[in-house]
Design an enzyme around this catalytic site. Structure first.
Site, PDB file in Angstrom:
ATOM      1  N   THR A  30     -35.023  37.485  18.842  1.00 16.35           N
ATOM      2  CA  THR A  30     -35.409  36.240  18.091  1.00 16.35           C
ATOM      3  C   THR A  30     -35.370  35.036  19.326  1.00 16.35           C
ATOM      4  O   THR A  30     -35.933  33.873  18.789  1.00 16.35           O
ATOM      5  CB  THR A  30     -34.733  35.889  16.890  1.00 16.35           C
ATOM      6  OG1 THR A  30     -33.385  35.941  17.342  1.00 16.35           O
ATOM      7  CG2 THR A  30     -34.824  36.925  15.849  1.00 16.35           C
ATOM      8  N   CYS A  34     -26.301  31.825  17.758  1.00 14.09           N
ATOM      9  CA  CYS A  34     -25.673  31.620  16.625  1.00 14.09           C
ATOM     10  C   CYS A  34     -24.087  31.572  16.783  1.00 14.09           C
ATOM     11  O   CYS A  34     -23.610  31.778  17.632  1.00 14.09           O
ATOM     12  CB  CYS A  34     -25.823  32.548  15.524  1.00 14.09           C
ATOM     13  SG  CYS A  34     -27.642  33.081  15.081  1.00 14.09           S
ATOM     14  N   CYS A  38     -22.282  33.114  11.457  1.00 13.47           N
ATOM     15  CA  CYS A  38     -23.661  32.949  10.893  1.00 13.47           C
ATOM     16  C   CYS A  38     -24.081  33.655   9.544  1.00 13.47           C
ATOM     17  O   CYS A  38     -23.745  35.049   9.621  1.00 13.47           O
ATOM     18  CB  CYS A  38     -24.752  33.258  11.968  1.00 13.47           C
ATOM     19  SG  CYS A  38     -26.411  32.757  11.260  1.00 13.47           S
ATOM     20  N   ARG A  63     -32.563  29.203  21.555  1.00 11.97           N
ATOM     21  CA  ARG A  63     -32.637  27.811  20.728  1.00 11.97           C
ATOM     22  C   ARG A  63     -31.408  28.025  19.644  1.00 11.97           C
ATOM     23  O   ARG A  63     -31.289  29.289  19.295  1.00 11.97           O
ATOM     24  CB  ARG A  63     -33.811  27.481  20.155  1.00 11.97           C
ATOM     25  CG  ARG A  63     -34.494  28.725  19.174  1.00 11.97           C
ATOM     26  CD  ARG A  63     -35.972  28.375  18.994  1.00 11.97           C
ATOM     27  NE  ARG A  63     -36.307  29.029  17.901  1.00 11.97           N
ATOM     28  CZ  ARG A  63     -37.056  29.911  17.862  1.00 11.97           C
ATOM     29  NH1 ARG A  63     -37.130  30.725  19.177  1.00 11.97           N
ATOM     30  NH2 ARG A  63     -37.522  30.896  16.755  1.00 11.97           N
ATOM     31  N   CYS A  65     -29.702  28.315  15.930  1.00 12.60           N
ATOM     32  CA  CYS A  65     -29.999  28.714  14.753  1.00 12.60           C
ATOM     33  C   CYS A  65     -30.081  27.713  13.805  1.00 12.60           C
ATOM     34  O   CYS A  65     -29.066  26.617  13.680  1.00 12.60           O
ATOM     35  CB  CYS A  65     -28.823  29.730  14.335  1.00 12.60           C
ATOM     36  SG  CYS A  65     -29.244  30.238  12.670  1.00 12.60           S
ATOM     37  N   CYS A  68     -27.081  28.519  10.642  1.00 11.03           N
ATOM     38  CA  CYS A  68     -25.485  28.161  11.111  1.00 11.03           C
ATOM     39  C   CYS A  68     -25.207  27.107  11.938  1.00 11.03           C
ATOM     40  O   CYS A  68     -23.922  26.619  12.062  1.00 11.03           O
ATOM     41  CB  CYS A  68     -24.957  29.658  11.669  1.00 11.03           C
ATOM     42  SG  CYS A  68     -25.507  29.827  13.324  1.00 11.03           S
ATOM     43  N   ASP A 444      16.250  16.996  20.630  1.00 11.59           N
ATOM     44  CA  ASP A 444      15.834  16.158  19.566  1.00 11.59           C
ATOM     45  C   ASP A 444      16.963  16.461  18.376  1.00 11.59           C
ATOM     46  O   ASP A 444      17.127  17.611  18.009  1.00 11.59           O
ATOM     47  CB  ASP A 444      14.576  16.366  19.058  1.00 11.59           C
ATOM     48  CG  ASP A 444      14.036  15.428  17.823  1.00 11.59           C
ATOM     49  OD1 ASP A 444      13.656  14.405  18.024  1.00 11.59           O
ATOM     50  OD2 ASP A 444      14.083  16.033  16.893  1.00 11.59           O
TER      51      ASP A 444
END
Length: 494
Positions: A30, A34, A38, A63, A65, A68, A444
């Site tokens: 695709t 993601c 996702c 590119r 998603c 998500c 401390d």
């Protein structure tokens, strides 16, 4: 982690949100990338490839998603618990240094050549400093598109783009939508375009984190030690002033079950990515609490504390020099006295500002402003006055650097060389200003008292030896030990 294919596949198939920001899943069929959690049906393993950064995904032609929104993942915890060149470079890129000073400016701050920095970033993150800064600009642009009604031209320059064309091309390439289409996909109320819902220069954001997060010690500490005029707790939010590269700001941070609500008022919107970076760093939001808590649970005497209230964070700072000054003011005095000393400095030497929504009045004074102060005018013991004047002189001259580019070991050594600086002061600065997750405070009194009550060794040497098993997360162990007392720093304000 992205090189461990089997582990990454398991994380994606189980939609494990703990790994968001650790790596990104790029789907070859695709051309979308993601976050591991996702919500869509996971792709076949043979169609997955794993990359270490959003910038690497974008450079490879993937590119983001739309479901998500991987660009909104928490940052990788790697950059906040390491002190090597790559981690220091990533902290500076997150703070906007490349946009303001370019790659040569980044190299100057780190003391390396641009070629060395580019080579190491490419090797570990699959992208160079320009690509990493570009990915951050794209995320800033998306935030402004979705949370303000600003014209696109103003958003382009506020996000750090040099031209509107570059802005448009980058948004299309990263999100597969034009800037106008990104805004059109959201309800009107999300973009602040409804009448009366948007105040110029004010942004309402959600800061994600890895669960669990225990807000009690985090916000309790910030509220209990708040310097009047610079910080306050108001209406369920910690509010403070911010000194930023292009102007100033006011941040209001409210703990919510699954995010931190962040309201930012900025005098210059170009400071948005820096303001977000500093708020995240202040609240330690990029930590990996599961890894931290699992390590601390290995000690049977610490395990009950972790199990009772997991997910404690280390309260840090938005201004390292400011915190160092406040650490000196807090030497051997109560929390209330330290606040009083700091408030006097702020009133006398801080920079005034207006706060329409609350009671904040000043920016904390810079080291340069404090270095010009007549020491005799400081209402504190002579030895502490000397310690403070020596510190601010070194900070103002740049001899001591505590910023995100600092070398932790070098900074520690230079601080220890100053008169009046002992291990406690240096380690509390290392823990909260430098961000060293392994800083430890065996001297401390609160730590020693808690150790004795739990059956841990209470002498500094013996406790340090026992704490070797807690490394590299001893600063988080400090938070769990401090939480055994009824001090106000451990209570979430009402």
């Amino acid at each position: 982690m992205h090189t461990d294919t089997e582990r990454c596949v398991r994380a994606v198939q189980s939609k494990d949100a703990r790994f968001d920001g650790w790596f990104f899943t790029a789907v070859t069929t695709t051309r979308i990338y993601c976050r591991p959690s996702c919500p869509v049906v996971p792709p076949k393993p043979e169609n997955m490839t794993f990359l270490p950064s959003a910038a690497a995904c974008q450079q490879a032609g993937f590119r983001a998603c739309k479901r998500c929104r991987p660009d909104t993942s928490p940052g990788s915890p790697e950059w906040n618990h390491r002190a090597d060149l790559v981690a220091r470079a990533m902290r500076l890129i997150g703070d906007g240094v490349v946009d303001r000073e370019g790659v040569p400016g980044l190299a100057t701050r780190l003391g390396y050549s641009t070629r060395q920095i580019e080579r190491q970033l490419l090797s570990e993150l699959g992208a160079g400093p320009l690509a990493l800064a570009r990915a951050q600009r794209a995320q800033t642009a998306r935030l402004l598109i979705e949370t303000t009604p600003l014209p696109m031209a103003e958003i382009a320059f506020a996000a750090g783009f040099s031209s509107i064309r570059t802005f448009n091309d980058t948004v299309r390439e990263v999100f597969a939508l034009s800037p106008g289409e990104l805004r059109a996909r959201l309800p009107k109320k999300r973009t602040g375009t409804a009448a009366g819902t948007h105040t110029p220069g004010v942004l309402n954001l959600r800061l994600p984190f890895r669960a669990p997060l225990n807000p009690a010690n985090l916000f309790g500490h910030l509220a209990a030690t708040a310097v009047p005029g610079v910080e306050e707790w108001r209406d369920g939010a910690y509010r403070r002033t911010l000194r930023l590269p292009y102007g100033h700001g006011i941040a209001a941070l409210t703990p919510m079950p699954d995010h931190i609500a962040c309201r930012l008022g900025l005098s210059d919107l170009r400071d948005l990515p820096v303001a977000i970076s500093r708020c995240r760093r202040l609240l330690d939001l990029d930590a990996d609490p599961v890894a931290v808590d699992d390590q601390l649970r290995s000690d049977p005497l610490l395990a009950p504390l972790v199990d009772k209230a997991p997910g404690r964070r280390v309260p840090r700072t938005v201004d390292e020099d400011e915190f160092a000054v406040r650490a000196v003011l807090g030497q051997q005095v109560s929390t209330a006295a330290a606040r009083t000393h700091a408030a006097r400095l702020v009133l006398a030497h801080g920079e005034p500002l207006d706060d329409p929504e609350g009671g904040l009045t000043h920016l904390f004074p810079t080291p340069g402003a404090l270095a010009a102060v007549d020491p005799a005018s400081l209402a504190m013991p002579r030895t502490r006055r000397t310690t403070l004047t020596n510190l601010v002189a070194e900070l103002a001259s740049g001899t001591i650097r505590l910023g995100m580019e600092s070398d932790w070991a070098e900074a520690r050594a230079r601080l220890l060389a100053l008169p009046g600086f002992g291990p406690w002061t240096v380690d509390v600065i290392a823990m909260r200003a430098l961000g060293d997750p392994d800083a430890f405070l065996p001297t401390d009194l609160g730590i020693r008292y808690a150790a004795k009550e739990l059956g841990l060794p209470s002498t500094p040497a013996a406790l340090t030896a026992r704490a070797a098993a807690w490394r590299p997360w001893r600063a988080y162990a400090v938070q769990y030990l401090w939480a055994t007392t009824d001090h106000p720093v451990n209570v979430l304000p009402a």
